[in-house]
Design a protein around this motif. Structure first.
Motif, PDB file in Angstrom:
ATOM      1  N   SER A  49       0.836  -1.206   0.000  1.00 62.25           N
ATOM      2  CA  SER A  49       0.000   0.000   0.000  1.00 62.25           C
ATOM      3  C   SER A  49       0.869   1.254   0.000  1.00 62.25           C
ATOM      4  O   SER A  49       0.645   2.187  -0.765  1.00 62.25           O
ATOM      5  N   VAL A  50       1.865   1.259   0.870  1.00 63.19           N
ATOM      6  CA  VAL A  50       2.717   2.441   0.976  1.00 63.19           C
ATOM      7  C   VAL A  50       3.465   2.679  -0.334  1.00 63.19           C
ATOM      8  O   VAL A  50       3.572   3.804  -0.820  1.00 63.19           O
ATOM      9  N   LYS A  51       3.948   1.603  -0.923  1.00 64.66           N
ATOM     10  CA  LYS A  51       4.675   1.775  -2.191  1.00 64.66           C
ATOM     11  C   LYS A  51       3.748   2.315  -3.276  1.00 64.66           C
ATOM     12  O   LYS A  51       4.150   3.160  -4.078  1.00 64.66           O
ATOM     13  N   LEU A  52       2.518   1.835  -3.314  1.00 61.23           N
ATOM     14  CA  LEU A  52       1.580   2.328  -4.327  1.00 61.23           C
ATOM     15  C   LEU A  52       1.257   3.805  -4.092  1.00 61.23           C
ATOM     16  O   LEU A  52       1.218   4.611  -5.024  1.00 61.23           O
ATOM     17  N   LEU A  53       1.047   4.148  -2.823  1.00 62.72           N
ATOM     18  CA  LEU A  53       0.754   5.556  -2.512  1.00 62.72           C
ATOM     19  C   LEU A  53       1.932   6.460  -2.869  1.00 62.72           C
ATOM     20  O   LEU A  53       1.757   7.593  -3.314  1.00 62.72           O
ATOM     21  N   ARG A  54       3.134   5.933  -2.696  1.00 63.46           N
ATOM     22  CA  ARG A  54       4.338   6.680  -3.081  1.00 63.46           C
ATOM     23  C   ARG A  54       4.392   6.868  -4.591  1.00 63.46           C
ATOM     24  O   ARG A  54       4.704   7.939  -5.090  1.00 63.46           O
TER      25      ARG A  54
END
Lengths: 923, 163
Positions: free
Chosen positions: A256-261
Motif C-alpha cells: 500500500s505504501v509503495k503504491l501511494l508513493r
C-alpha cells in the motif's frame, strides 16, 4: 522450527574461541593464528575440496566482519562460484557481496560466473546471481546484464521468486547507471506486473516502476489507474483476504505504501472515475484511522499509521481536495497528543507540509496551542525541533507576534544544538511579518540578549547597525569612514528605524547630507547612491533628494563620477515608477543560504530531483547573482553583458557599495583603477578586466565587508568544435579526452568536463578561483556562433550561469571479428564513404600513446585483424540524434618516414572526412 | 530506499552490517562508530527517528541488540520500524526465539534471510511464510549435496579431491 544445521563445525569452534578471548590482545592473537592457518591451507600442496574452501572463506568473512582487514582468499571465494553445490556458491557470493570492491581485478571472473548462473536452468542459481548483482551492481555490470534481466522479469515462465529478484536487481542497475538500462518492449509490459497475482511480485515491481516513472513519467502514465485499482482492492479487503500479506491485521502495508508513493509522482488523475476511486481509497484509509484498533500491539498501529501517513502525503501532494486536506489535518491534530513519541514527531512533521497548502493552512493554525505546549514539554529535543519547524511553517501576519514571542521564550532554555537555527527562524519571521518597527527592533535586540553567540552578523547588523550608525552620525564630528558606513547602512536599512520619530526619513537624510560637503569625492559619490536608495525607501522625501541631485554642485561637478551619478540618479528619481525603483534598488538579500531542515522538508515535496552538480551550480549562480544585484543603474548599464572581444575597452569604476572599504583595507579602488586602465585586449585569453568570481570554487564566502572586488570577468566559451577564442590546440585536446584544463592564468582556471551518453552529451565548464579573495560580479556567457550549428547539435543551455549543456556527436566503440570487419570494410568502400590521408606524425610515434588516443577518441581497437601488427584497426559508431553512423578505420604508421596513412570508411559521406581530419590533428 | 542496516549490541559490538550503497571501508567504519555512539546515548522513551545528514535513521532495540536503518527522506519511518520487526520475526521463527548468539554463530544465515526479505534496499517479499520457505529450501539443498558426500568420505570410497 527447523533444526539449524551446524554445517561448519570448524567455524563454530573458531567463533567460540574468539568469544572466549578475555582481552583484545588475546582475540588478535587468535585471529592471526587462524589467518596463518587459512593462508597455509590455501597455499598448501593439498588441494582443498569445496567444503573446506567454503569453511575457510566463511572464517575469513567472519574475521572481516569483526573489523579486520582481509587481503587474501578472494580467489578461493571466486572459485566457490564455480561449484555446482548451492551452499558453496552461496557462501562465495556472500563473500563477494561483502568484500570485493568494484575495481578488484577478480571482477571479470565474478562477472563471468554471474553470466553463467543467470543462464542456468536452475532457478535457485539464477536467483543467487540476481541477488549478488542487486547487492553490488556496478556500471560495468549494468552494461553487461541490463539487457538480459528484463527478459527474466516479464517472461511468462520465470518463477515468482526470480521475477521478484529480477525486478529489484534491475532497479539497482538502473540506479547505478540509468543510461545502460534499455527502454524496450519490456517497459510497457512491466507496469502490468501491478496486476500480478503474486503480491510479492507486485511489491518488488512497484519499486522498480517508481524509479522508471521518475525518469520518464509520461511513458508510464498507465500505471496510475492500475495502481489505484490495486490499492482499492487492498484497502477494501478484509484482513483475512490477503493471508500472509496481512501484517498485524493491516492488509499489505508495504505494498500500500509503495503504491501511494508511486502515485505521488503524478498530478491528480484527470479521469473523473479514476480520481473518485482514488478519493474513495484515501477516505477509506482516513476512516480506518478512527476505527477502534484491532490489536493493542504497536506493530498494528505502526503499520496502520504508516499507510495513513503515506496517504496524507499523497493528499498533500495532490493539494486539490480541501475536504481531504482538512480531514488529514484533524487526524494529525489528534496524533499531536498521542502517547507515542514517534507519532507526535511524525504528526508535527506532516503538519509542516499541510501548513503550506492554502486549503489547510488555517486548519493547521488551530493547533497552535498544542504545538506551543509540545515546544515546552517534549522531552526529546528532536521532537521539539519539529515543533519549532511547525510553528515556523504556520506563522503568518496574524499570529507572528505570538509565535515569535513563544520562540523567544523557548530560546532561553533551548538546547545549544538548535539555537543557531532557532535564532535564524525568529529573525526571518520577525523581518517578514514586522508590522511595526519598534516590535522588530525589540525582537532583534532580545535575540541578541538571549543568544548573542548564536546571532550571526547577518541577523543583527540590519536593525542594530542602522540604529547605531544613526547615533554615531549624530555626533558633531565623525570620521569620513563612518559617513561611508552610515550612507551604506541607512541606504539599505534606514527603513528599519524610520518608525522612531527621532530617526524619521527626513532626519536620516538631513543627517547624512549634513556631512556631504565635508567629504571627499568618492564618499560623495557613495552618498549619492545612498540618496537614491532613500528615494526608494521613503517616497516622501523624493523632492528633497531631487533638489540635491540637480544642484549644479553635483550635476556639473568637475568630478566625472559624481557628475554621472547625479545625472543618472536624477533621471531615475524623476522618471521611474515605484516598481522600477524597487527592482533596481532592491535591498541586499537577507540571509545566507542555509540548509534549514524545514526548507529541505518543503523542497522534498517538489518532484525535481537535483543532482549535486546542479545544486552546486545553482548555488554558484545564486552567489554570482547576489554579487550582481544592481544597486546602481550604472551597474545595470554595464553589468552583465560584457563580451569577450569588447570588454577590454570596458572601464570598471563602480567600486561602490559592495566594495566599500569598511575597514579601509579592501583593495576595491585598486581594482577599479585596473579596469579603468583599459586592460589588455588579449583575445586569446579573452579574460579581461581584473578579477574573477566566486563561481564554483569553495573559497567563496562573500560578505559585505570582504567583497573585495568590484571586478568582473567574462570568459567566452564557444561550444564544441567551433571554439576559437581559447585556441585550436586547447580544443583539440578534447577530441581524445573528456576532461581537462581549457585555460589557465594567475587568477582563473577554466576546466571542462564532458560526458556523453549515446547521442547526447553534457559539457560542464568549471571556473576555479586561484586568488585568495572571493571574486565578485562573475558572469559566464555562452556564445553559439551560428544558428545552423545550433540546430544541428540541438544545444540545450541549462539555465544556470556556469553550466553549458550541448549535445554533440560521440563515438561509441564496437567489437567485431576479422571476417565481419572486412565484410563491413568492403561494403563501405564507395569513394564518398572512404577518406584517406597521408600525413606527417605530429607526436612521437609511440604505439601505446596512440592506442590511448584512439580509445579516447571513441574507436575500439581490434587486434589480430590486420596482417601487420603495427597497424591499428578499429571500429566505432558516431551516435547522432537522427541515427547511428558506423565507421571503420585503419592507421598505418611508417616509422622511417615518421608518417601515417589513415583510412576511414563510414556509412555517411562526409563523416569519414571529418573523422580523418580530427584524428590527424591528434597523432 | 534503505541505505544500510546495522545490528549492534548494547556494548557497541557490530553484529551484522548490510550496505545497500557503496562506501569505502573507512567510511563504513566511521558511519558505524558515529551511529552506535549516537544511538546508545539515547534514552528509552525517545523518538525512534533521527535526522542524520540527508537521511533518516530509524532504530529499535530488541533485548540486547539494536537494529538501526538509514532510509531516505521520502521513505516511511513507521514502516521501516516494521521492516525491522519483520526481520526479527523471521530470525526468531528460524532460530526459535532468536538471541544475539544465534546471529553471531550463524551470521551467514542472517545475511541470506535478509537477502530474501530485502534486496537492493527495497522490500522484496513481506510474507513470512514465503521467506521461510525459501530459506528452508536452501537448507534442503545443503543437506542434499553434503550428506551423501560425507557418508562416502567416511567409507573411504572417494577422496576429498578436486571435483
Amino acid at each position: 522450527m527447523p533444526a539449524v544445521k551446524d554445517s561448519m563445525r570448524g567455524l563454530a569452534v573458531f567463533i567460540s574461541d574468539i568469544r572466549n578471548c578475555k582481552s583484545k590482545e588475546a582475540e588478535e592473537k587468535r585471529i592471526n593464528k587462524e589467518l596463518a592457518n587459512i593462508r597455509s591451507k590455501f597455499k598448501g600442496d593439498k588441494a582443498l575440496d569445496g567444503y573446506q574452501k567454503k569453511k575457510y572463506v566463511c572464517k575469513l568473512l567472519f574475521i572481516f566482519l569483526l573489523g579486520n582487514d582481509i587481503d587474501f582468499g578472494h580467489m578461493e571465494a571466486v572459485n566457490l562460484l564455480n561449484s555446482n553445490k548451492y551452499t558453496e556458491k552461496q557462501i562465495g557470493y556472500l563473500f563477494i557481496s561483502v568484500l570485493i570492491s568494484e575495481n578488484n581485478e577478480l571482477m571479470r571472473l565474478v562477472q563471468q560466473n554471474l553470466k553463467n548462473d543467470l543462464a542456468s536452468r536452475n532457478p535457485v542459481h539464477v536467483n543467487l546471481a540476481l541477488e549478488c548483482i542487486a547487492n553490488i551492481g556496478s556500471k560495468e555490470m549494468a552494461e553487461m546484464f541490463a539487457p538480459e534481466i528484463p527478459k527474466l522479469l516479464v517472461m511468462g515462465d520465470a518463477g515468482d521468486t526470480v521475477k521478484q529478484s529480477a525486478a529489484l536487481c534491475l532497479l539497482k542497475l538502473f540506479r547505478t547507471a540509468p543510461e545502460m538500462v534499455p527502454i524496450g518492449d519490456w517497459t510497457s509490459r512491466v507496469i502490468h506486473l501491478l496486476n500480478d497475482q503474486h503480491m510479492g511480485v507486485v511489491t518488488a515491481a512497484v519499486s522498480l516502476i517508481e524509479a522508471l516513472v521518475k525518469r520518464n513519467p509520461d511513458d508510464f502514465k498507465g500505471c496510475v489507474s492500475l495502481s489505484i485499482s490495486r490499492l482499492a482492492r487492498i484497502v477494501t479487503s478484509s484482513y483475512t483476504d490477503l493471508q500472509d500479506y496481512t501484517y498485524y491485521f493491516v492488509p499489505a502495508p508495504w505494498l500500500s505504501v509503495k503504491l501511494l508513493r508511486l502515485l505521488q509522482n503524478y498530478p491528480p488523475p484527470e479521469d473523473t472515475t479514476v480520481r473518485n476511486r482514488l478519493a474513495e481509497c484515501l477516505e477509506t484509509i482516513l476512516n480506518k484511522a478512527v476505527e477502534p484498533p484491532k490489536s493493542k500491539k504497536v506493530q498494528h498501529s505502526n503499520a496502520k499509521n504508516a499507510v495513513l501517513f503515506e496517504a496524507i502525503s499523497l493528499i498533500i501532494h495532490m493539494d486539490s481536495d480541501p475536504s481531504l486536506l482538512v480531514r488529514a489535518c484533524s487526524q494529525l491534530g489528534q496524533f499531536l497528543s498521542n502517547r507515542e513519541t514517534n507519532l507526535r514527531y511524525l504528526a508535527l512533521e506532516s503538519m509542516c507540509l499541510l501548513a503550506t497548502s492554502e486549503f489547510s493552512h488555517d486548519a493547521v493554525k488551530r493547533h497552535q496551542e498544542t504545538v506551543v505546549t509540545a515546544l515546552k514539554s517534549e522531552r526529546d529535543v528532536s521532537v521539539r525541533q519539529r515543533a519549532v519547524d511547525l510553528l515556523y511553517a504556520m506563522c503568518d501576519r496574524s499570529n507572528a507576534e505570538e509565535i515569535v514571542g513563544e520562540m523567544l521564550t523557548y530560546l532561553e532554555t533551548a538546547d545549544y544544538s538548535i539555537r543557531g537555527e532557532l535564532v535564524l527562524k525568529i529573525a526571518i519571521l520577525a523581518e517578514k511579518y514586522a508590522s511595526d518597527y519598534t516590535w522588530y527592533v525589540d525582537t532583534i535586540l532580545n535575540l541578541i540578549r538571549l543568544a548573542g553567540d548564536f546571532v550571526s552578523e547577518e541577523v543583527w547588523y540590519r536593525a542594530y547597525a542602522a540604529k547605531t550608525v544613526f547615533e554615531a552620525l549624530e555626533a558633531p564630528a565623525c570620521h569620513e569612514n563612518m559617513v561611508k558606513v552610515g550612507g551604506y547602512i541607512l541606504g539599505e536599512f534606514g527603513n528599519l528605524i524610520a518608525g522612531d520619530a527621532r530617526s524619521s526619513p527626513s532626519t536620516q537624510f538631513q543627517l547624512l547630507h549634513g556631512k556631504f560637503h565635508l567629504c571627499s569625492p568618492p564618499t560623495r559619490a557613495l552618498l549619492l547612491s545612498a540618496y537614491i536608495k532613500l528615494v526608494n525607501l521613503f517616497p516622501e522625501i523624493r523632492e528633497d533628494i531631487i533638489a540635491v541631485l540637480e544642484s549644479d554642485a553635483n550635476l556639473r561637478n568637475s568630478n566625472v563620477e559624481i557628475q554621472q551619478r547625479a545625472s543618472e540618479y536624477l533621471s531615475l528619481a524623476r522618471n521611474s515608477t515605484q516598481d522600477v525603483l524597487a527592482t533596481v534598488l532592491e535591498e541586499m538579500p537577507p540571509f545566507p543560504e542555509r540548509e534549514s531542515s524545514i526548507l529541505a522538508q518543503l523542497r522534498k515535496k517538489k518532484p525535481a530531483v537535483e543532482d549535486a552538480i546542479r545544486v552546486r551550480a545553482r548555488k554558484a549562480a545564486a552567489e554570482a547573482g547576489r554579487q550582481l544585484r544592481p544597486h546602481l543603474p550604472l551597474a545595470v548599464a554595464r553589468g552583465v553583458k560584457l563580451q569577450g572581444d569588447i570588454a577590454g575597452a570596458e572601464s570598471n569604476t563602480d567600486s561602490d557599495l559592495l566594495g566599500l572599504d569598511f575597514g579601509g583595507s579592501a583593495p576595491a579602488a585598486a581594482a577599479g583603477g585596473g579596469g579603468a586602465g583599459g586592460g589588455s585586449v588579449d583575445l586569446l585569453s579573452s579574460i579581461l578586466d581584473v578579477g574573477v568570481s566566486s563561481s564554483s570554487s569553495s573559497s567563496a564566502a562573500p560578505s559585505a565587508a570582504s567583497g573585495a572586488s568590484a571586478q568582473r570577468k567574462t570568459v567566452v566559451v564557444g561550444a564544441g568544435a567551433s571554439g576559437s577564442i581559447v585556441g585550436e590546440e586547447n580544443w583539440h585536446k578534447f577530441v581524445c579526452k573528456n576532461s581537462g584544463v581549457l585555460y589557465e592564468n594567475d587568477i582563473l582556471q577554466v576546466g571542462v568536463k564532458c560526458d556523453y551518453q549515446q547521442s547526447s552529451g553534457r559539457i560542464v565548464v568549471y571556473y576555479g578561483n586561484k586568488t585568495p579573495a572571493p571574486l565578485a560580479q562573475f558572469a559566464s556567457v555562452i556564445n553559439l556562433p551560428d544558428s545552423s550549428l545550433t540546430n544541428q547539435l540541438g544545444i540545450q543551455v541549462k539555465p544556470v550561469g556556469d553550466r553549458v549543456g550541448a549535445s554533440e556527436q560521440v563515438n561509441e566503440s564496437s567489437e567485431m571479428d576479422s571476417a565481419t570487419f572486412f565484410q563491413h570494410w568492403k561494403q563501405l568502400s564507395q569513394p564518398e564513404q572512404e577518406c584517406q590521408k597521408i600525413f606527417q606524425a605530429k607526436f612521437p610515434m609511440d604505439a601505446e600513446t596512440t592506442k590511448t588516443k584512439i580509445l579516447g577518441f571513441g574507436f575500439s581497437l581490434l587486434s589480430n585483424i590486420d596482417s601487420n601488427p603495427a597497424n591499428f584497426v578499429g571500429a566505432g559508431i558516431v551516435q547522432t540524434k537522427s541515427g547511428n553512423i558506423g565507421s571503420l578505420f585503419r592507421l598505418e604508421p611508417n616509422q622511417q618516414a615518421q608518417m601515417y596513412r589513415l583510412t576511414v570508411h563510414s556509412i555517411k559521406p562526409g563523416v569519414s572526412k571529418r573523422l580523418c581530419e580530427l584524428l590527424e590533428t591528434q597523432i | 530506499m534503505m541505505h544500510f542496516m546495522l545490528l549492534f549490541s548494547r556494548q557497541g559490538k557490530l553484529r551484522l552490517q548490510k550496505w545497500y550503497m557503496a562506501h569505502s571501508e573507512k567510511m563504513k567504519k566511521k558511519i558505524t562508530r558515529d551511529l552506535v555512539t549516537m544511538i546508545l546515548a539515547r534514552k528509552p522513551k525517545m523518538c525512534a527517528f533521527i535526522e542524520w545528514k540527508d537521511l533518516k535513521i530509524v532504530y529499535k532495540r530488541y533485548a540486547s541488540l539494536y537494529f538501526c536503518c538509514a532510509i531516505e527522506q521520502s521513505d516511511n519511518e513507521l514502516l521501516c520500524l516494521e521492516i525491522i520487526h519483520r526481520y526479527v520475526e523471521l530470525l526468531d521463527q528460524y532460530f526459535g526465539s532468536v538471541c544475539e548468539l544465534d546471529i553471531i554463530f550463524n551470521f551467514e544465515k542472517a545475511y541470506f534471510m535478509l537477502d530474501e526479505f530485502m534486496l537492493g534496499g527495497e522490500v522484496q517479499e513481506t510474507s513470512k511464510k514465503n521467506v521461510l520457505k525459501a530459506i528452508a529450501a536452501q537448507d534442503l539443498l545443503q543437506e542434499e549435496c553434503e550428506e551423501p558426500k560425507s557418508l562416502l568420505e567416511e567409507l573411504g570410497i572417494v577422496s576429498t579431491g578436486v571435483a
